[in-house]
Design an enzyme around this catalytic site. Structure first.
Site, PDB file in Angstrom:
ATOM      1  N   ILE A  28      14.377 -14.488  -5.404  1.00 23.48           N
ATOM      2  CA  ILE A  28      13.805 -14.853  -4.230  1.00 23.48           C
ATOM      3  C   ILE A  28      14.485 -16.470  -3.995  1.00 23.48           C
ATOM      4  CG2 ILE A  28      11.932 -15.385  -2.772  1.00 23.48           C
ATOM      5  CD1 ILE A  28      12.195 -12.606  -3.423  1.00 23.48           C
ATOM      6  N   CYS A  29      14.953 -16.734  -2.776  1.00 20.83           N
ATOM      7  CA  CYS A  29      15.492 -17.915  -2.586  1.00 20.83           C
ATOM      8  C   CYS A  29      14.475 -18.660  -2.433  1.00 20.83           C
ATOM      9  CB  CYS A  29      16.289 -17.888  -1.147  1.00 20.83           C
ATOM     10  SG  CYS A  29      16.728 -19.652  -0.478  1.00 20.83           S
ATOM     11  N   ILE A  30      14.648 -19.867  -3.393  1.00 22.33           N
ATOM     12  CA  ILE A  30      13.396 -20.977  -3.444  1.00 22.33           C
ATOM     13  C   ILE A  30      13.147 -21.761  -2.208  1.00 22.33           C
ATOM     14  CG2 ILE A  30      14.956 -22.821  -4.158  1.00 22.33           C
ATOM     15  CD1 ILE A  30      12.567 -23.706  -6.203  1.00 22.33           C
TER      16      ILE A  30
END
Length: 129
Positions: A77-79
């Site tokens: 998941i993109c932070i």
């Protein structure tokens, strides 16, 4: 062949998440490798632990978790996208003084650099949504 997938849309907004999941399963069953699935923008909603679609709909978050567990697929998941939308893993929640762990099993939060790394390692990159 090695594949890297990116999912950009919410699980309830479009069918692209379902298409990405079905592609990943088909690729694995055909003997290919899915090295990473990167969830970006609205795609981060696939990773919410507390997703609860109606019983007659696909439980996509659970399917992703199962895919990671059974086939060692890296679900990232993109932070930045996650923080903007309030999805926190336990370590980030502690840093921010919150008591959440919203991340479903099999997912992890990391930076966009992991998408870049996957796109270099993969033979093909596909973007859904």
């Amino acid at each position: 062949m090695k594949y890297a997938l990116q999912v950009n849309s919410s699980p309830c907004a479009k069918h692209s998440g379902i298409e990405a999941y079905r592609f990943a399963i088909a690729a694995i069953m055909a003997g290919h490798e899915v090295i990473r699935i990167f969830f970006y923008k609205e795609g981060i909603y696939h990773a919410f632990r507390f997703n609860s679609p109606p019983a007659d709909e696909l439980q996509l978050t659970a399917l992703w978790s199962d895919l990671a567990s059974k086939h060692a697929v890296d679900l990232v998941i993109c932070i930045s996208a996650a923080q903007r939308r309030g999805l926190l893993a336990s370590d980030e929640a502690n840093l921010l003084g919150k008591q959440d762990n919203d991340l479903a099993d099999g997912f992890r939060i990391a930076g966009l650099g992991l998408w870049l790394e996957a796109s270099v390692q993969a033979d093909r990159c596909l973007v859904f949504g």
